[in-house]
Scaffold this motif. Structure first.
Motif, short mmCIF file in Angstrom:
data_model
loop_
_atom_site.label_atom_id
_atom_site.label_comp_id
_atom_site.label_asym_id
_atom_site.label_seq_id
_atom_site.Cartn_x
_atom_site.Cartn_y
_atom_site.Cartn_z
N THR A 179 0.83 -1.20 0.00
CA THR A 179 0.00 0.00 0.00
C THR A 179 0.86 1.25 0.00
OG1 THR A 179 -1.78 -1.16 1.14
CG2 THR A 179 -1.80 1.24 1.27
N ALA A 180 1.89 1.26 0.84
CA ALA A 180 2.76 2.44 0.94
C ALA A 180 3.52 2.67 -0.36
CB ALA A 180 3.72 2.29 2.10
N PHE A 181 4.06 1.62 -0.95
CA PHE A 181 4.84 1.77 -2.18
C PHE A 181 3.94 2.25 -3.32
CE2 PHE A 181 7.06 0.43 -6.01
CZ PHE A 181 8.33 0.92 -5.75
N ARG A 182 2.80 1.60 -3.49
CA ARG A 182 1.88 1.96 -4.58
C ARG A 182 1.41 3.40 -4.44
NH1 ARG A 182 -2.20 -1.41 -3.79
NH2 ARG A 182 -1.26 -3.05 -5.02
N ASN A 183 0.98 3.76 -3.25
CA ASN A 183 0.40 5.08 -3.07
C ASN A 183 1.45 6.19 -3.04
OD1 ASN A 183 -2.73 4.95 -2.62
ND2 ASN A 183 -1.84 3.08 -1.80
N SER A 184 2.67 5.89 -2.61
CA SER A 184 3.72 6.91 -2.71
C SER A 184 4.09 7.13 -4.18
CB SER A 184 4.96 6.52 -1.90
OG SER A 184 5.61 5.39 -2.44
#
Length: 193
Positions: free
Chosen positions: A117-122
């Motif tokens: 989630t963090a990688f995709r949304n960043s």
């Protein structure tokens, strides 16, 4: 909407590799963040974190982490932004997703979900930064050619943030642009089902 807005953000926008000797002020970077932060992210998680390298000393910390083809680009750009993601982004969910703060536990208890989630949304937030920069009159040069572990060791030794990609920001040298490369048409890249 005026067609020049589409040209500025997409159809006439280019990725720059060479830069004018013209500074980007701190106020511009603040305005850039203040605009791009409104882009949507999953559960309003806002996992993107951004480090703006504005001095030669800061950039020299980055240089050993870069692929050879990116060294001159970073040295010449007025600013290089490290688009990163916060490994503990979910700690801020209670203040960002205020109607369902308990959602933070879903990420805290599932590290693979949190990382994805963090990688995709960043990455989304980095894309918003590119569009916002263009709308504010800045040019961009996104970069992927670097050693992520080395960037993390140089800039995030505590391990709380991790690099996603880099963006050079400033005022590009238009005369140095390569001819525009093609893009896939709808039929090649899309399906309607």
């Amino acid at each position: 909407m005026d067609s020049t807005m589409f040209e500025t953000a997409f159809t006439e926008a280019r990725s720059f590799n060479t830069w004018q000797d013209r500074p980007v002020e701190e106020a511009q970077l603040r305005a850039l963040y203040d605009l791009m932060r409104w882009g949507p992210t999953s559960t309003n998680s806002n996992p993107g974190r951004f480090v703006f390298l504005t001095t030669p000393e800061a950039k020299e910390r980055l240089i050993p982490t870069l692929g050879e083809m990116n060294v001159a680009k970073v040295r010449a750009a007025p600013v290089t932004a490290i688009v990163a993601w916060d490994r503990r982004f979910f700690d801020k969910i209670p203040q960002l997703f205020i109607h369902r703060p308990e959602i933070a536990a879903n990420f805290a208890n599932n590290p693979p979900l949190a990382q994805e989630t963090a990688f995709r949304n960043s990455a989304l937030q980095g894309a918003y930064m590119i569009i916002a920069a263009r709308m504010l009159g800045l040019d961009c040069g996104p970069l992927s050619g670097f050693n992520a572990q080395a960037v993390n060791e140089a800039f995030f030794p505590e391990g709380d943030w991790a690099v996603n990609f880099l963006i050079n920001l400033g005022y590009g040298q238009r005369e140095d642009l390569f001819p525009r490369l093609p893009r896939l048409d709808f039929g090649s890249a899309c399906k309607i089902v």
